[in-house]
Structures are given as structure tokens and as C-alpha cells.
Write a protein that holds these residues in place. Structure first.
Motif: not given
Length: 151
Positions: A78-94, A119-121
Motif C-alpha cells: 500500500e506504500v510502494g517505493s518511498v523515494t529519497e526525495a520524499h524521505i528528505q522532505n520528511l526530514l525537513l518537516q521533522l 522499505s514498506e516494513a
């Protein structure tokens, strides 16, 4: 199983590729609950899901999988691939919420060699962990991470 997957791909029933773990490693398909991972290049049709469900039922090994259950032994992410750009954006939000929490998440998603991935897990584990710190997150492959309630 592999021969059947190859036939589904060769005959155009699914547009996908797949992987399974290397033998004699921790990723070996005979020692994992998710023996084969299928990566769809295009969303599977209802017919494709029926073919894959029938295939999964022939080689059923259990229902201890992540994602949305399609049929016995066959789940889809239900998640699919989590892109590095999305992860970087999460870090900025945190960062403005809690810089130490952001650093912990950054360490969690950074692998050897500095590769940032999830990963999804890992997503589900991170979602649960952040919740214990009062931060609720959701993810979609289109929109990335969203921080909801902070309590």
C-alpha cells in the motif's frame, strides 16, 4: 513459481519484474515470509490479480505479509517505493518539531554508503515509532509524507 511468473510476464498478462533472495543468505526465499517480491511497471488488471492469486494459492506459505491482502498468500504494498526525495522532505518537516527525532529518523533510513531508502516494513515501523513520540505520519507515493497530529 518462477516459471509461472516468467510466463505471465512473457505473455503480457502482467507488466512487472520480480526478485527473490539469494540462496544461503538471510534473504533466501526458503527462509523468508515474503519469498518473492513483484514490482509492477503498470497497475495490474483484475485478470492479472486473479492469475497471481491462483499462483500464490498453489505455493501458499502463509499470510504473515505486509500490505493489502489480495488473496491467500498474496499481498500488495500500500506504500510502494518511498523515494529519497520524499524521505528528505520528511526530514525537513521533522526538523522544526524535534531536531533529535529528525536525526534519529535520518540515521534509521541511511544505509551503508550513505544511501537513503525505506522499505514498506521500515515505513510501518517508523510510523509506529513516531506515533509514540506524538507525531502521526502518512505516506502516498504521489504526495510523499504528511505529518498529521502532533500531540
Amino acid at each position: 513459481m518462477i516459471d509461472s511468473l516468467d510466463e505471465l510476464i512473457k505473455n503480457g498478462i502482467i507488466d512487472a519484474n520480480y526478485k527473490f533472495g539469494q540462496a544461503n543468505t538471510q534473504a533466501a526465499s526458503d527462509s523468508r515470509h515474503d519469498a518473492i517480491t513483484i514490482y509492477f511497471n503498470a497497475p495490474p488488471t483484475d485478470d492479472a490479480l486473479r492469475y497471481l492469486s491462483a499462483l500464490a494459492s498453489r505455493y501458499y506459505r502463509g499470510d504473515t505479509l505486509l500490505g493489502k491482502k489480495i488473496s491467500k498468500g498474496f499481498y500488495m504494498s500500500e506504500v510502494g517505493s518511498v523515494t529519497e526525495a520524499h524521505i528528505q522532505n520528511l526530514l525537513l518537516q521533522l526538523e522544526p518539531i524535534d531536531s533529535k527525532l529528525k536525526k534519529g529518523v535520518q540515521n534509521y533510513v541511511t544505509g551503508t554508503g550513505g544511501r537513503i531508502a525505506m522499505s514498506e516494513a521500515q515505513y510501518y515501523a517508523l510510523q509506529e515509532s513516531l506515533s509514540t513520540f506524538g507525531v502521526d505520519i502518512t505516506y502516498s507515493s504521489e504526495d510523499g509524507f504528511r505529518i498529521g497530529n502532533i500531540h
